[in-house]
Design a protein around this motif. Sequence first.
Motif, PDB file in Angstrom:
ATOM      1  N   ALA A  74       0.815  -1.214   0.000  1.00  0.00           N
ATOM      2  CA  ALA A  74       0.000   0.000   0.000  1.00  0.00           C
ATOM      3  C   ALA A  74       0.850   1.266   0.000  1.00  0.00           C
ATOM      4  N   HIS A  75       1.959   1.253   0.740  1.00  0.00           N
ATOM      5  CA  HIS A  75       2.740   2.490   0.847  1.00  0.00           C
ATOM      6  C   HIS A  75       3.363   2.890  -0.491  1.00  0.00           C
ATOM      7  N   SER A  78       0.339   4.967  -2.064  1.00  0.00           N
ATOM      8  CA  SER A  78      -0.425   5.847  -1.177  1.00  0.00           C
ATOM      9  C   SER A  78       0.040   7.286  -1.315  1.00  0.00           C
ATOM     10  N   VAL A  82      -5.126   6.061   3.042  1.00  0.00           N
ATOM     11  CA  VAL A  82      -5.739   5.129   2.094  1.00  0.00           C
ATOM     12  C   VAL A  82      -6.114   5.814   0.779  1.00  0.00           C
ATOM     13  N   PRO A  84      -5.035   6.904  -2.713  1.00  0.00           N
ATOM     14  CA  PRO A  84      -3.919   6.585  -3.610  1.00  0.00           C
ATOM     15  C   PRO A  84      -3.437   7.791  -4.397  1.00  0.00           C
ATOM     16  N   ILE A 113      -6.601   0.546  -1.826  1.00  0.00           N
ATOM     17  CA  ILE A 113      -5.722   0.344  -0.676  1.00  0.00           C
ATOM     18  C   ILE A 113      -6.542  -0.247   0.462  1.00  0.00           C
ATOM     19  N   TYR A 117      -5.155   0.202   6.351  1.00  0.00           N
ATOM     20  CA  TYR A 117      -3.730   0.490   6.195  1.00  0.00           C
ATOM     21  C   TYR A 117      -3.306   1.694   7.050  1.00  0.00           C
TER      22      TYR A 117
END
Length: 273
Positions: A74-75, A78, A82, A84, A113, A117
Amino acid sequence: MADPRIHHLSVLGLLILGLIFAISGAEASPPQGRILGGEDVEQGEYPWSASIRYNKAHVCSGCIISQTRILTAAHCVSDVGVTPVSISDLAVRVGTINQYAGGIIVNVRSVVIHPSYGNFLHDLAILEVDPLTFSDRIAAIDLPSTEVEGSGETETETEDVDAELPNGTPVYVAGWGEQSDGTVAYKQQKSNFNTLSRSLCEWQAGYGYESVVCLSRAENEGICRGDAGAAVIDDQKVLRGVTSFNFGPCGSKYPDVATRISYYLTWIEANSQ
């Protein structure tokens, strides 16, 4: 290999990175590691591999799970939390071991995402891409089945995550991460890890979460910038994890961390229709 996404992290993201360094007890310093030995990958050996590209530069790895879906960390995608980055800034190269050439570059249609997260937990995202044509160099990795313990059915997951990957299980990773001398490898590299049990990961790094897989290796080896999002596979070539982060400098004495795929199968299925 230097990860240009680092320069696009939000202030919050940088604070999170600092927190991780503090947890590990290691000071931030230039990467000294490489992806576990840095052995060259042969064409078609890891056909599920993808190079996630931000503003036309490789930033992370990814793994193909279907003709239209790719998993990554995810990072890597991102902007803030969350939310993107713009999909117009993203693309994916597949079908080649060379991050600069070969294969094909496909457009990203959407990014999802994981809703929980944060702080590198639940570090998983799904990219929808233009449909891929599978070949000997482009293929999907198998996802794990989640069996009810002792029943052989695939309805609910077992509570003991260490039963899935017992301590010391051999697993394998291939990516385009930064090398020991800080240079960028154009050719995909592969290496071996062993899993750590939750209790050992908690003891060594204070990170014994059931949603992650901790990976042990020798010092001065391990994942580094550009390797996040790569597939962690077992001897049966089943996707067991997606690489997430390393504590402190690359190749430190602490284990590397991957997101455990079996923990997220329901979410992955729901967002892959």
